[in-house]
Design a protein around this motif. Structure first.
Motif, mmCIF file in Angstrom:
data_model
loop_
_atom_site.group_PDB
_atom_site.id
_atom_site.type_symbol
_atom_site.label_atom_id
_atom_site.label_comp_id
_atom_site.label_asym_id
_atom_site.label_seq_id
_atom_site.Cartn_x
_atom_site.Cartn_y
_atom_site.Cartn_z
ATOM 1 N N SER A 1 0.832 -1.207 0.000
ATOM 2 C CA SER A 1 0.000 0.000 0.000
ATOM 3 C C SER A 1 0.867 1.260 0.000
ATOM 4 O O SER A 1 0.579 2.226 -0.707
ATOM 5 C CB SER A 1 -0.924 -0.009 1.222
ATOM 6 O OG SER A 1 -1.687 1.181 1.286
ATOM 7 N N ALA A 2 1.960 1.227 0.782
ATOM 8 C CA ALA A 2 2.897 2.358 0.793
ATOM 9 C C ALA A 2 3.530 2.545 -0.582
ATOM 10 O O ALA A 2 3.731 3.687 -1.036
ATOM 11 C CB ALA A 2 3.978 2.134 1.849
ATOM 12 N N LEU A 3 3.834 1.431 -1.263
ATOM 13 C CA LEU A 3 4.383 1.512 -2.622
ATOM 14 C C LEU A 3 3.376 2.162 -3.563
ATOM 15 O O LEU A 3 3.732 3.011 -4.396
ATOM 16 C CB LEU A 3 4.757 0.110 -3.108
ATOM 17 C CG LEU A 3 5.313 -0.008 -4.527
ATOM 18 C CD1 LEU A 3 6.562 0.839 -4.695
ATOM 19 C CD2 LEU A 3 5.603 -1.464 -4.872
ATOM 20 N N GLY A 4 2.112 1.781 -3.427
ATOM 21 C CA GLY A 4 1.066 2.407 -4.233
ATOM 22 C C GLY A 4 0.947 3.894 -3.982
ATOM 23 O O GLY A 4 0.734 4.688 -4.909
ATOM 24 N N ASN A 5 1.099 4.302 -2.718
ATOM 25 C CA ASN A 5 1.033 5.732 -2.390
ATOM 26 C C ASN A 5 2.174 6.514 -3.026
ATOM 27 O O ASN A 5 2.000 7.654 -3.473
ATOM 28 C CB ASN A 5 1.062 5.917 -0.866
ATOM 29 C CG ASN A 5 -0.185 5.404 -0.188
ATOM 30 O OD1 ASN A 5 -1.238 5.286 -0.816
ATOM 31 N ND2 ASN A 5 -0.091 5.085 1.089
ATOM 32 N N VAL A 6 3.369 5.904 -3.060
ATOM 33 C CA VAL A 6 4.514 6.557 -3.711
ATOM 34 C C VAL A 6 4.249 6.709 -5.210
ATOM 35 O O VAL A 6 4.495 7.776 -5.800
ATOM 36 C CB VAL A 6 5.809 5.756 -3.472
ATOM 37 C CG1 VAL A 6 6.928 6.233 -4.399
ATOM 38 C CG2 VAL A 6 6.246 5.885 -2.018
#
Length: 483
Positions: A263-268
């Motif tokens: 999810s953090a990767l998606g936010n980036v």
């Protein structure tokens, strides 16, 4: 500027999927780059990537289109990153490694063994007078800790950033490899240490993100220069729906951590591809260890390729749709890869005096600074020089004062980064402190209302009466007083 290369790959149906859905698929190919996905509501979604690979695609097809150009560039000093992404059980590790890193049929070899072969082949056929060195590191991100798979005692490696080298893993084991067989043996040892577990969707599900790092150093003997290319391969753990995987206990906690980092990767990705005009968006690289390690690959100094692995079964339509939407966003990321080349600063004419070594030059700079700065400040600078590798020959610098200023500015930048990390840590401690305070107040109210004590007693008084001693209470209360 170059876009990230994005490809989709649909594995064959599994025996369970064939049994449950009678060979049904939900993908319709339009051409080599474009296809249509039909979701669970029978709605159609069209995607266009750099290339789409289907059941009949060979491992070699994926490698030659997606990875080969990046590997060749790494030999010439340009950083590269290859990432496999997708749902658990979608074929990421098979695409990356193949059935086995050792003793594998040539046709079934994954990206990793083919990369190893190509690196040494490119070095062997190089026509110029160069000396090559290949070093290999291997880590996994497990439960938000970076573990060295070549030395399991290093189970919490710190991620740092250098202006020259970019993102680096402090203290990670680097092993020099001499040929493909040597490299395969080393990789096999690291893979054996990787965290895996069984779920209802995968007998050997990856429970961590795995990162393979090849550092290729090329010394050009004729003109005294060196080029260093870093090639990073990332086999991401798969996103999981708990109701499908049946995860429980530690496997469930692993799944939560995996999904959080993805999810953090998606936010980036969303922040990097935001269309908001004239606004410098904050890119949340520090929200997870995964995004921090991938900082160079996502919009930085690296050629990057993303392989979106999907199941073709209608039962996994929603997860495949999510994977493909992720790839569609990532395709818009711009990168700025360039050759990492270093001139030999000690090139000199025959008969010229031998210049002093870099360490001696750095010490001379520090001695000069001690004349104009406090000793404590210079000592701090010295530590930063050592950590950041800021060393150069002052005999070759025309303007000495500007050289001092440049070193100081670079050091201040490093210190500012350290301060930012401390601020984040401080904010986390404040939040934890507030949570503890709230729990203590709730416990105190509950105890005050408890019957059988004759009079209302505070929580702290009761601890004193019973003779208990909890060491960390004092520190908690001191923090509250300061605030």
């Amino acid at each position: 500027m170059a876009n990230i290369a994005v490809c989709a790959r649909f594995r064959p149906l599994s025996s369970k999927e064939r049994r449950d859905h009678t060979d049904g698929v939900f993908i319709r190919s339009l051409d080599a780059e474009t296809f249509v996905l039909k979701d669970e509501k029978q709605e159609e979604h069209e995607f266009s990537f750099d290339r789409a690979f289907y059941e009949g695609s060979e491992q070699a097809d994926v490698y030659e289109f997606l990875a080969l150009p990046i590997v060749q560039d790494a030999v010439n000093g340009i950083n590269g990153t290859i990432i496999t992404y997708g749902q658990t059980g979608a074929g990421k590790t098979y695409s990356m490694e193949g059935p086995s890193i050792l003793d594998c049929d040539e046709k079934k070899k994954g990206l990793l063994p083919r990369v190893v072969d190509e690196l040494f082949t490119s070095i062997k056929i190089s026509e110029d007078a160069s000396k090559y060195t290949i070093k290999l590191s291997m880590v996994e991100i497990y439960m938000e800790k970076v573990r060295d798979l070549f030395d399991l005692s290093k189970d919490n490696i710190q991620i740092k950033e250098s202006k020259v080298q970019g993102i680096i893993l402090s203290g990670v084991t680097e092993i020099s490899v001499l040929d493909p067989a040597d490299a395969s043996q080393v990789l096999s040892r690291g893979i054996a240490n990787r965290a895996v577990g069984e779920t209802q969707m995968n007998m050997a599900s990856s429970r961590s993100h795995c990162v393979y790092i090849f550092t290729v150093q090329r010394e050009l003997i004729t003109d005294k220069r060196s080029k260093t290319g870093k090639l990073v391969l990332v086999d991401l753990a798969g996103s999981e729906k708990i109701d499908k995987t049946g995860a429980e206990g530690i496997v469930l906690e692993e799944a939560k951590t995996i999904n959080k980092s993805l999810s953090a990767l998606g936010n980036v990705i969303n922040a990097l591809t935001s269309s908001t005009p004239n606004k410098a968006n904050h890119i949340p690289y520090r929200d997870s260890k995964l995004t921090r390690i991938l900082q160079d690959a996502l919009g930085g100094n690296s050629r990057t390729a993303l392989l979106c692995c999907c199941s073709p079964s209608p039962s996994n339509a929603s997860e495949s749709l999510s994977t493909l939407r992720f790839g569609a966003r990532a395709k818009h990321i711009k990168a700025s890869p360039h050759v990492s080349c270093k001139d030999d600063k000690y090139t000199k004419k025959i008969g010229a005096p031998t210049p002093p070594p870099a360490d001696e030059c750095c010490q001379r700079i520090l001695e000069k600074l001690r004349d104009i700065m406090d000793v404590e400040d210079v000592n701090l600078l010295e530590e930063c020089f050592i950590q950041e590798g800021i060393l150069f020959d002052i005999n070759l610098v025309e303007n000495l004062e500007s050289a001092y200023e440049d070193v100081t500015c670079r050091t201040i930048s490093s210190l500012q980064q350290a301060v930012e990390e401390l601020v984040v840590t401080g904010e986390e401690l404040v939040r934890e402190n507030k949570a503890l305070k709230a729990r203590l107040e709730a416990a105190e109210r509950s105890l005050e209302l408890h019957e059988g004590y004759g009079e209302r007693m505070s929580f702290v008084d009761m601890i004193k009466d019973f003779g208990f001693f909890i060491p960390w209470f004092g520190s908690v209360f001191r923090v509250n007083v300061v605030e």
